[in-house]
Write an enzyme that holds these catalytic residues in place. Sequence first.
Site, mmCIF file in Angstrom:
data_model
loop_
_atom_site.group_PDB
_atom_site.id
_atom_site.type_symbol
_atom_site.label_atom_id
_atom_site.label_comp_id
_atom_site.label_asym_id
_atom_site.label_seq_id
_atom_site.Cartn_x
_atom_site.Cartn_y
_atom_site.Cartn_z
ATOM 1 N N SER A 139 0.944 -0.895 -0.078
ATOM 2 C CA SER A 139 -0.103 -0.423 -0.151
ATOM 3 C C SER A 139 1.443 1.244 -0.269
ATOM 4 C CB SER A 139 -0.789 -0.276 1.138
ATOM 5 O OG SER A 139 -1.711 1.267 1.210
ATOM 6 N N TYR A 153 -1.954 -0.582 10.210
ATOM 7 C CA TYR A 153 -2.179 -0.803 8.480
ATOM 8 C C TYR A 153 -0.694 -1.039 7.763
ATOM 9 C CZ TYR A 153 -3.806 -1.047 3.414
ATOM 10 O OH TYR A 153 -4.125 -1.250 2.610
HETATM 11 P P1 NDP Z 1 -11.494 -6.063 -0.505
HETATM 12 O O1 NDP Z 1 -11.736 -5.774 1.199
HETATM 13 O O2 NDP Z 1 -12.632 -5.433 -1.598
HETATM 14 O O3 NDP Z 1 -11.270 -7.241 -0.725
HETATM 15 C C1 NDP Z 1 -10.503 -8.145 0.057
HETATM 16 C C2 NDP Z 1 -9.836 -9.221 -0.626
HETATM 17 O O4 NDP Z 1 -9.686 -10.001 0.708
HETATM 18 C C3 NDP Z 1 -11.320 -10.683 -0.158
HETATM 19 O O5 NDP Z 1 -11.326 -10.961 -1.688
HETATM 20 C C4 NDP Z 1 -11.430 -11.176 0.873
HETATM 21 O O6 NDP Z 1 -11.960 -12.262 0.511
HETATM 22 C C5 NDP Z 1 -9.917 -11.084 0.870
HETATM 23 N N1 NDP Z 1 -9.914 -11.516 2.622
HETATM 24 C C6 NDP Z 1 -9.669 -10.596 3.310
HETATM 25 N N2 NDP Z 1 -9.196 -11.099 4.517
HETATM 26 C C7 NDP Z 1 -9.055 -12.517 4.070
HETATM 27 C C8 NDP Z 1 -8.324 -14.008 4.853
HETATM 28 N N3 NDP Z 1 -8.435 -13.528 6.154
HETATM 29 N N4 NDP Z 1 -8.309 -14.701 4.147
HETATM 30 C C9 NDP Z 1 -8.318 -14.910 2.785
HETATM 31 N N5 NDP Z 1 -8.953 -14.103 1.983
HETATM 32 C C10 NDP Z 1 -9.079 -12.624 2.985
HETATM 33 O O7 NDP Z 1 -10.053 -5.346 -0.610
HETATM 34 P P2 NDP Z 1 -9.238 -4.248 -1.787
HETATM 35 O O8 NDP Z 1 -10.098 -5.462 -2.969
HETATM 36 O O9 NDP Z 1 -9.653 -3.176 -1.449
HETATM 37 O O10 NDP Z 1 -7.777 -4.475 -0.988
HETATM 38 C C11 NDP Z 1 -6.814 -5.020 -2.203
HETATM 39 C C12 NDP Z 1 -5.441 -5.173 -1.647
HETATM 40 O O11 NDP Z 1 -4.730 -3.934 -2.443
HETATM 41 C C13 NDP Z 1 -4.839 -5.258 0.186
HETATM 42 O O12 NDP Z 1 -3.898 -6.258 0.251
HETATM 43 C C14 NDP Z 1 -5.191 -4.205 0.304
HETATM 44 O O13 NDP Z 1 -4.374 -3.469 1.603
HETATM 45 C C15 NDP Z 1 -4.618 -3.259 -0.812
HETATM 46 N N6 NDP Z 1 -4.917 -1.604 -1.555
HETATM 47 C C16 NDP Z 1 -6.225 -1.796 -0.963
HETATM 48 C C17 NDP Z 1 -6.328 -0.408 -1.647
HETATM 49 C C18 NDP Z 1 -7.752 0.530 -2.106
HETATM 50 O O14 NDP Z 1 -7.765 1.733 -1.697
HETATM 51 N N7 NDP Z 1 -7.970 -0.389 -2.168
HETATM 52 C C19 NDP Z 1 -5.059 0.448 -1.185
HETATM 53 C C20 NDP Z 1 -3.596 0.514 -1.174
HETATM 54 C C21 NDP Z 1 -3.496 -1.639 -0.869
HETATM 55 P P3 NDP Z 1 -13.136 -12.554 1.530
HETATM 56 O O15 NDP Z 1 -14.519 -11.856 0.964
HETATM 57 O O16 NDP Z 1 -13.664 -14.390 1.585
HETATM 58 O O17 NDP Z 1 -12.956 -12.778 2.500
#
Ligand code: NDP
Length: 244
Positions: A139, A153
């Site tokens: 991030s 975070y």
């Molecule tokens: P979302 O919260 O929209 O999606 C998260 C995904 O991760 C889902 O598919 C969820 O699956 C999965 N997930 C969460 N917890 C677990 C777990 N314990 N085990 C397995 N899978 C899990 O997040 P984003 O798409 O926004 O973020 C994706 C990545 O990008 C992350 O690493 C985030 O830190 C990073 N990021 C995002 C930003 C943003 O602005 N969106 C900015 C900077 C970085 P399920 O629903 O099945 O739990």
Amino acid sequence: MTTRQLDGKTALVTGGSRGIGAAIVARLAADGAMVAFTYAHSKEKARAVAAAAGGAYAIRADSMTGGDVEAAIAQTVDRFGSLDILVNNAAVSEFATIGELTMDQIDRMISVNVRSAVVAIRESLLHMGAGGRIINIGSINADRTPYPGQSIYAMTKGAVASLTRGLAHELAARQITVNNIQPGPVDTDANPSDGTWAPKMLAIMASDRYGTAAEVASFVSYLASPDAAYITGSSLNIDGGFTA
Ligand code: NDP
């Protein structure tokens, strides 16, 4: 038939049921890779992502549990016979000050955002050969943490950046690259472009919009490709000028 840049490659994306992870699954599959992905809770969404990606392999695996992550890699290798590309995308974000967060919330962020990536990389390296690609989704908060409530975070994402640099030295001799993509604000469930954080984010960025999950997936696709063989150990921003 047209050759696609990831034809014959195999990939595992953690957290592929929604948001950026789902876009990465779709993009890697469209580029020709055989793709597996994990999810923890969103079973129906995972099914839909798998179907839309032409039969990607959805694996229920909670990144809180090291054994689940190891099993997901074993299942991917059983299914595809190899693992060329690992994308550590799954993460959780809880935005509150250090005193407001519970220790459970802090432990969850450290486990899912950092520990599970370490476990996935260790296990993947048992199977990954020359030309392998490890791509972490960090991030931009690792480099800029402009508001109260982001410290823990950001700490987890800083750890991912440090891990990436160190591993580049450990894996170069095996011709495996490891990189860290650092998105700025991207419109997903975790950070909706119409959410309460959006005005604060847009106020300090060069761009006047959030990024899309597909834009991040396009960057992953490039790093996964043979063209990116000389990029390793890097944290690469895709942030709409968040750090400009
Ligand atoms: P979302 O919260 O929209 O999606 C998260 C995904 O991760 C889902 O598919 C969820 O699956 C999965 N997930 C969460 N917890 C677990 C777990 N314990 N085990 C397995 N899978 C899990 O997040 P984003 O798409 O926004 O973020 C994706 C990545 O990008 C992350 O690493 C985030 O830190 C990073 N990021 C995002 C930003 C943003 O602005 N969106 C900015 C900077 C970085 P399920 O629903 O099945 O739990």
